[in-house]
Motif scaffolding. Structure first.
Motif, PDB file in Angstrom:
ATOM      1  N   GLU A  43       0.828  -1.265   0.059  1.00 47.65           N
ATOM      2  CA  GLU A  43       0.090  -0.119  -0.023  1.00 47.65           C
ATOM      3  C   GLU A  43       0.737   1.075   0.094  1.00 47.65           C
ATOM      4  N   LYS A  96      -1.015   4.101   0.768  1.00 46.35           N
ATOM      5  CA  LYS A  96      -1.693   5.082   1.693  1.00 46.35           C
ATOM      6  C   LYS A  96      -2.260   4.287   2.409  1.00 46.35           C
ATOM      7  N   CYS A 139      -7.006   5.243   7.268  1.00 46.55           N
ATOM      8  CA  CYS A 139      -7.357   7.028   7.077  1.00 46.55           C
ATOM      9  C   CYS A 139      -7.027   7.593   5.677  1.00 46.55           C
ATOM     10  N   GLY A 140      -6.348   6.627   4.853  1.00 43.83           N
ATOM     11  CA  GLY A 140      -6.035   7.309   3.756  1.00 43.83           C
ATOM     12  C   GLY A 140      -4.883   8.209   3.699  1.00 43.83           C
ATOM     13  N   THR A 141      -4.073   8.557   4.759  1.00 41.80           N
ATOM     14  CA  THR A 141      -2.667   9.381   4.762  1.00 41.80           C
ATOM     15  C   THR A 141      -1.627   8.510   3.950  1.00 41.80           C
ATOM     16  N   GLN A 146      -9.319  -0.927   7.063  1.00 35.00           N
ATOM     17  CA  GLN A 146      -9.907  -0.194   8.432  1.00 35.00           C
ATOM     18  C   GLN A 146      -9.709  -0.843   9.743  1.00 35.00           C
TER      19      GLN A 146
END
Length: 145
Positions: free
Chosen positions: A35, A37, A41-43, A103
């Motif tokens: 990954e 990100k 949380c997508g950071t 998540q």
């Protein structure tokens, strides 16, 4: 004939699932996702953990890591339980999808929580004699005698 038809249904389901989510389930040989990100949380990731929420950057999607997460979720409720219970009660599908999509730092494992509740229910029923009390309730025939 029924077994052959079942196998065909499984293959069809797999093909439909791949068409709907073509990149789902792709992991490296070591069981890690690659990954860029944070799945929670997508950071943007810059190390082995997300600097924003603290989730591990690589989500393990192997059977052994599932059981590890399962035991960890059952034994360490922390504050995650208060985010998990409302979603489990009112939006269980969304909770499960978010957990599967990575998540995991925000929630207790929904499967672990469900199984914990089932075992807790049977434990309480066994200790209080609830199962025996339900089986020995008088019937209408017994009451009329």
């Amino acid at each position: 004939m029924g077994n052959l038809e079942s196998i065909g249904d499984v293959v069809t389901g797999g093909n439909v699932g791949r068409a709907v989510e073509p990149k789902a389930g792709e992991v490296g040989a070591d069981g890690l996702t690659r990954e860029t990100k944070c799945l929670n949380c997508g950071t943007e990731l810059s190390g082995p953990f997300c600097h924003e929420c603290g989730q591990h950057a690589h989500v393990h999607r192997t059977l052994s890591s599932f059981f590890h997460d399962f035991l960890h979720g059952v034994l360490h409720f922390e504050g995650k339980i208060w985010r998990t219970l409302p979603m489990l009660a009112w939006r269980p599908g969304e909770l499960t999808r978010r957990y599967i999509d990575g998540q995991r730092a925000r929630f207790v494992s929904p499967i672990a929580l469900f199984l914990f509740c089932v075992f807790l229910t049977f434990g309480i029923m066994g200790l209080t004699g609830g199962l025996d009390a339900m089986a020995s309730e008088p019937t209408q025939k017994d009451l009329s005698s």
